[in-house]
Design a protein around this motif. Structure first.
Motif, PDB file in Angstrom:
ATOM      1  N   ALA A 270       0.836  -1.359   0.037  1.00 57.40           N
ATOM      2  CA  ALA A 270       0.031   0.033   0.051  1.00 57.40           C
ATOM      3  C   ALA A 270       0.934   1.391   0.022  1.00 57.40           C
ATOM      4  CB  ALA A 270      -1.046   0.063   1.383  1.00 57.40           C
ATOM      5  N   GLY A 271       0.161   2.384  -0.126  1.00 58.97           N
ATOM      6  CA  GLY A 271       0.938   3.776  -0.241  1.00 58.97           C
ATOM      7  C   GLY A 271       1.467   4.235  -1.457  1.00 58.97           C
ATOM      8  N   ALA A 272       1.038   3.771  -2.553  1.00 58.47           N
ATOM      9  CA  ALA A 272       1.171   3.991  -3.803  1.00 58.47           C
ATOM     10  C   ALA A 272       0.287   5.251  -4.274  1.00 58.47           C
ATOM     11  CB  ALA A 272       0.956   2.926  -4.693  1.00 58.47           C
ATOM     12  N   THR A 273       0.973   6.185  -5.225  1.00 54.63           N
ATOM     13  CA  THR A 273       0.175   7.350  -5.547  1.00 54.63           C
ATOM     14  C   THR A 273      -0.441   7.045  -6.703  1.00 54.63           C
ATOM     15  OG1 THR A 273       1.983   8.708  -4.660  1.00 54.63           O
ATOM     16  CG2 THR A 273       0.803   9.607  -6.660  1.00 54.63           C
ATOM     17  N   VAL A 274      -1.774   7.447  -6.659  1.00 55.48           N
ATOM     18  CA  VAL A 274      -2.957   7.098  -8.024  1.00 55.48           C
ATOM     19  C   VAL A 274      -3.058   8.330  -8.731  1.00 55.48           C
ATOM     20  CG1 VAL A 274      -5.144   6.058  -8.468  1.00 55.48           C
ATOM     21  CG2 VAL A 274      -3.996   5.689  -6.333  1.00 55.48           C
ATOM     22  N   LEU A 275      -2.936   8.024 -10.303  1.00 58.01           N
ATOM     23  CA  LEU A 275      -3.286   9.030 -11.130  1.00 58.01           C
ATOM     24  C   LEU A 275      -4.440   8.551 -11.821  1.00 58.01           C
ATOM     25  CD1 LEU A 275       0.100   8.982 -10.664  1.00 58.01           C
ATOM     26  CD2 LEU A 275       0.050  11.016 -12.011  1.00 58.01           C
ATOM     27  N   VAL A 276      -5.415   8.994 -12.178  1.00 62.20           N
ATOM     28  CA  VAL A 276      -6.471   8.794 -13.029  1.00 62.20           C
ATOM     29  C   VAL A 276      -6.618   9.754 -14.361  1.00 62.20           C
ATOM     30  CG1 VAL A 276      -8.950   8.358 -13.314  1.00 62.20           C
ATOM     31  CG2 VAL A 276      -7.627   7.982 -11.118  1.00 62.20           C
ATOM     32  N   ASP A 277      -6.281   9.081 -15.372  1.00 67.74           N
ATOM     33  CA  ASP A 277      -6.035  10.063 -16.703  1.00 67.74           C
ATOM     34  C   ASP A 277      -5.165  11.318 -16.504  1.00 67.74           C
ATOM     35  OD1 ASP A 277      -8.041   8.453 -17.823  1.00 67.74           O
ATOM     36  OD2 ASP A 277      -9.683   9.784 -16.890  1.00 67.74           O
ATOM     37  N   GLY A 278      -3.957  10.849 -15.648  1.00 65.29           N
ATOM     38  CA  GLY A 278      -2.828  11.725 -15.606  1.00 65.29           C
ATOM     39  C   GLY A 278      -3.023  12.629 -14.337  1.00 65.29           C
ATOM     40  N   LYS A 279      -4.315  12.794 -13.556  1.00 66.53           N
ATOM     41  CA  LYS A 279      -4.425  13.624 -12.693  1.00 66.53           C
ATOM     42  C   LYS A 279      -4.473  12.894 -11.108  1.00 66.53           C
ATOM     43  CE  LYS A 279      -7.935  16.741 -10.568  1.00 66.53           C
ATOM     44  NZ  LYS A 279      -9.450  17.052 -10.583  1.00 66.53           N
ATOM     45  N   GLN A 280      -3.399  13.339 -10.328  1.00 67.29           N
ATOM     46  CA  GLN A 280      -3.185  12.889  -9.129  1.00 67.29           C
ATOM     47  C   GLN A 280      -4.517  12.891  -8.223  1.00 67.29           C
ATOM     48  OE1 GLN A 280       0.426  13.672  -7.180  1.00 67.29           O
ATOM     49  NE2 GLN A 280      -0.357  13.045  -5.012  1.00 67.29           N
ATOM     50  N   GLU A 281      -4.914  11.670  -7.536  1.00 69.82           N
ATOM     51  CA  GLU A 281      -6.033  11.595  -6.919  1.00 69.82           C
ATOM     52  C   GLU A 281      -5.916  11.355  -5.412  1.00 69.82           C
ATOM     53  OE1 GLU A 281      -9.277  12.319  -7.897  1.00 69.82           O
ATOM     54  OE2 GLU A 281      -9.000  12.327 -10.283  1.00 69.82           O
TER      55      GLU A 281
END
Length: 671
Positions: A366-377
Motif C-alpha cells: 500500500a501507499g502508492a500514488t494514484v493518477l487517473v487520466d494523468g491527474k493525481q487523486e
C-alpha cells in the motif's frame, strides 16, 4: 467592274506591250564561289603596310583589266602573270572586296565569308553577264487586303463573304475596279465603304476597327461587396471583385449584388458606347456579431451544426437559434437564443450535466500514488465516490517499484474496483558525449541521454554514432547507481571514402608536382595520378649516321605525360592511421624541346616508357576531411621505346622518371 473603264484599260495594256519591248546590253560581275584552300601554302610572303603577312586570293577569270579595292588597309599587290588567274594580296582579317572593270561594270563591297587570315590561300571564281532581252507587260490585277478588329468580325465584298483568319486578316487577288465592302461583329457597330483598285504596283490594304456598341461596369470594392455575387439582368456575372470589368451592351440594365448575411443590393444603370459606369455599391448588414461562451471542452452546436469548443464568435442573422452544449460522459443541454442588431454582449451557455460512477483502488504494498487520466487523486487504498462514466487510465507509482497501469470502464451508478501488485525494479539513465544510438543486448533502446527501466544485472551495451568509433562493453547496472555516462571518440579513417590530393614526388634528383585522386571501397583501394616536371634534360645530340627526319639534330627533352594508376588493400589502424600496400602501372612520355630556334631544325620527337610499380600508401588523418599522405614506391621499366633505350643509356635524367625508388607526399582531402 464599271463598263466605262473598259476602253481605258484595253488602251493602256496595248500601249504598254508596244513600248516595253527593248534590248539591254548592260554587263554584270558576280562571284560564283569563294572558299579557303586548306592545302595550299603561300611560298613567298607579301608584307602589307603594317608589316604583317598578307592573305592571297586567287581570282579565276578569263577577262583582263580588273581592279580590286579592299575596305580597310587596301590591296597590297595584284599579280596578273598567271594563266586563268589573278593573284590579289590583301591584309589580315579583310572582309570586303570591290571589283571593277571598264566594260563589265562593278561589284561593290562583296562580303568575304569567311574573312581572310594572314598566310592563308583563298579561291574566288567570278563570272560576267551577257546581253539579254527584257520583255515587260502591264498587269491588270492586284491584292485587296483587310485587317479588322475585333478579330471575330465578318467581311463581305460585293455581298460575297471573305474568310477571316484568327488574326483578323483576309486578302484576295482582284481585277482593277471599284468594290463595295461591309464589316460587322456582335456588340460592335457595322461599317460599310468602297475600295478602288487601279494600280498593279502596290496592293490596297485597309485597317478597320469597329466602334464598340457596349460599355463597362466597375463596382467599387469594399468590405461589404467583397465576396458578393454580381448579377446583370438576372444573369450571374461572377464573384466580386472581378479580375476584369464586364462588358455591358449599351442601354438600360438591372444590377443585383447578393451576399450571405447582407441584404440584397439592387440598382438600374444606363450604359453608353465605350463608357465605363462607376457603381459605388454598399450592402446593408443583416446580422449581429455574436460570442457564445461554454465550459472548457464543451462542444457548441447551433441549429444542429457543430461550431467549436468552449468559445465561438461569429456573425448570425437576426432571429432565434437553438444552441446545444455537448460533452463526453455528460447529458447534453439545449436553449433558445435571440439575435438582434446592436446586441454584442457575450452569451453564457448552460453546462452539460455530468454522469458519475465510483471506483476503489488498492495496491500491494500500500501507499502508492494514484493518477487517473494523468491527474493525481490520492494514495492507496483509495475510494473515488464520483468519477465520470466511460474509459479511464489508472496509474500507480511507488518509489523503488515499477509503475503499473490499467484501463477501466466506469458505468453509471456502478462501483468499479482495481487491485495492483507492484514489483521492484531499477530505473537507469545512460548518457554519452556526444549523443549516440544506444543498444542493450542487441536491442535498440533510444538516443542518449536515455532513461529506461530494467532489472539489475550485467548487460552488453553498444553506443554508435556516425564518424565516431563504436563503443562496445559489458556493463553491470545496479539500482543503487542508476546513472551511467560514456565518452565516444571520433573515427577519422573509414572503409568507404574518396580522396583528392595535391602531390609532390621526389624521383632521385628530380621533382614533379601534380594531383592524385582515389577511393577506398571497403578493403579495396583504387587511385590514379597525373604529374608535371620542373626541369628539362641536358642537351641531347643525335649522331649524323643515326639521324632521321623524325629526330632533331640536338634538343632538350621533358616529360609531357606522367601518369599512372594503382590498386591496393587498405588496412585501418586505430582512429587516425591507414596502411595500404599497392601495385600499379606508370607511364612517362618524353617530348623534344628546341635548343636554339635559329640554329637547329627540331621536329617534334617523342618516346615513352612504361613501368610496373610496387609501394605502400601511409595515411594519417589530422582532422575531419584533412590528412597527410606518404607513398614510397619502386618502379621497374617493363616496356621501353627504342629512342628511350638510346637516351637512357647516356643520361640518368630519363631513368629518374621511370625506374628506381621515388617518394610521393601531400596533403589529402577525404569525403
Amino acid at each position: 467592274m464599271p463598263q466605262s473603264d473598259l476602253p481605258r484599260i484595253v488602251l493602256t495594256t496595248l500601249c504598254t506591250w508596244l513600248l516595253c519591248l527593248f534590248v539591254s546590253a548592260q554587263g554584270q560581275i558576280s562571284v560564283a564561289k569563294f572558299e579557303c584552300l586548306e592545302n595550299d601554302v603561300m611560298i613567298n610572303d607579301v608584307i602589307d603596310s603594317n608589316g604583317n603577312p598578307c592573305a592571297l586570293i586567287k581570282v579565276e577569270t578569263t577577262q583582263k583589266g580588273f581592279k580590286f579595292e579592299a575596305s580597310s588597309y587596301g590591296v597590297t599587290k595584284v599579280d596578273e602573270n598567271h594563266n586563268g588567274e589573278i593573284w590579289v594580296y590583301v591584309s589580315d582579317k579583310e572582309n570586303r572586296l570591290t571589283i571593277t572593270h571598264p566594260t563589265l561594270g562593278i561589284l561593290r563591297n562583296y562580303k568575304l565569308n569567311p574573312a581572310v587570315r594572314k598566310g592563308r590561300v583563298y579561291l574566288m571564281q567570278i563570272s560576267t553577264g551577257t546581253e539579254h532581252i527584257i520583255i515587260e507587260h502591264n498587269a491588270t490585277k492586284q491584292y485587296i487586303s483587310f485587317n479588322v478588329f475585333p478579330l471575330n468580325a465578318t467581311i463581305s465584298v460585293e455581298d460575297e463573304p471573305w474568310p477571316v483568319d484568327a488574326n483578323g486578316h483576309t486578302e484576295r487577288l482582284s481585277n482593277f475596279g471599284e468594290y463595295n465592302y461591309r464589316v460587322e461583329a456582335p456588340n460592335y457597330h457595322s461599317t460599310v465603304g468602297k475600295v478602288k483598285l487601279f494600280s498593279a504596283e502596290n496592293k490596297v490594304e485597309l485597317n478597320i476597327r469597329l466602334r464598340p456598341a457596349f460599355g463597362w461596369l466597375a463596382i467599387d470594392e469594399n468590405e461589404t461587396t467583397r465576396g458578393g455575387e454580381l448579377y446583370i439582368d438576372n444573369i450571374r456575372i461572377g464573384k466580386l471583385p472581378l479580375a476584369e470589368k464586364p462588358e455591358v451592351t449599351s442601354g438600360v440594365h438591372k444590377v443585383k449584388i447578393v451576399k450571405d448575411l447582407y441584404k440584397m443590393y439592387e440598382n438600374t444603370i444606363s450604359v453608353t458606347d465605350s463608357m465605363t459606369i462607376e457603381l459605388a455599391a454598399r450592402l446593408e448588414a443583416d446580422f449581429a456579431t455574436t460570442k457564445l461562451v461554454a465550459d472548457d471542452g464543451v462542444e457548441i452546436w447551433i441549429d444542429d451544426e457543430y461550431k467549436g469548443k468552449s468559445v465561438w464568435k461569429g456573425p448570425l442573422r437576426n432571429g432565434d437559434y437553438k444552441v446545444t452544449c455537448k460533452k463526453e460522459n455528460h447529458r447534453e443541454v439545449s436553449q433558445i437564443i435571440h439575435i438582434q442588431d446592436g446586441i454584442t454582449d457575450p452569451i453564457q451557455l448552460k453546462s452539460p450535466i455530468p454522469i458519475y460512477g465510483s471506483l476503489s483502488i488498492s495496491t500491494s504494498p500500500a501507499g502508492a500514488t494514484v493518477l487517473v487520466d494523468g491527474k493525481q487523486e490520492g494514495v492507496t487504498p483509495l475510494f473515488i465516490p464520483k468519477l465520470l462514466i466511460g474509459n479511464h487510465q489508472v496509474k500507480v507509482t511507488l518509489e523503488n517499484y515499477k509503475a503499473e497501469e490499467q484501463k477501466i470502464v466506469v458505468h453509471q451508478d456502478a462501483q468499479e474496483s482495481l487491485n495492483f501488485t507492484l514489483h521492484d525494479f531499477a530505473k537507469f539513465r545512460i548518457s554519452s558525449n556526444p549523443g549516440a544510438s544506444l543498444y542493450i543486448n542487441g536491442k535498440y533502446v533510444g538516443y542518449t541521454p536515455c532513461t529506461f527501466e530494467s532489472a539489475s544485472g550485467v548487460y552488453d551495451v553498444e553506443l554508435s554514432r556516425s564518424q565516431y568509433k563504436t563503443l562496445r562493453k559489458k556493463v553491470t547496472m545496479k539500482s543503487s547507481s542508476p546513472n551511467l555516462s560514456f565518452k565516444l571518440h571520433r573515427q577519422f579513417q573509414k572503409h568507404w571514402t574518396m580522396y583528392i590530393q595535391p602531390s609532390v614526388c621526389k624521383n632521385n634528383s628530380n621533382l614533379t608536382f601534380g594531383g592524385t585522386a582515389g577511393v577506398h571501397l571497403s578493403k579495396l583501394n583504387l587511385e590514379g595520378y597525373y604529374m608535371l616536371p620542373t626541369e628539362k634534360s641536358e642537351p641531347i645530340y643525335w649522331s649524323t649516321a643515326d639521324n632521321t627526319e623524325s629526330r632533331p639534330y640536338g634538343c632538350r627533352y621533358k616529360p609531357t605525360l606522367i601518369t599512372g594508376g594503382r590498386a591496393g588493400y587498405n588496412i585501418i589502424i586505430g582512429r587516425f592511421l591507414r596502411f595500404t600496400p599497392q601495385v600499379g602501372g606508370h607511364l612517362v612520355n618524353f617530348t623534344s624541346d628546341e635548343l636554339d630556334e635559329s640554329t637547329y631544325y627540331s621536329p617534334d620527337h617523342e618516346f615513352y616508357a612504361i613501368s610496373a610499380t610496387v609501394g605502400a600508401r601511409f595515411e594519417c588523418a589530422i582532422m575531419n576531411h584533412l590528412g597527410l599522405s606518404v607513398t614510397p614506391e619502386y618502379m621497374v621499366p617493363i616496356i621501353k621505346s627504342d629512342d628511350y633505350k638510346a637516351v637512357s643509356a647516356i643520361s640518368t635524367y630519363f631513368k629518374d622518371f621511370t625506374e628506381g625508388f621515388n617518394l610521393r607526399a601531400g596533403i589529402y582531402f577525404y569525403f
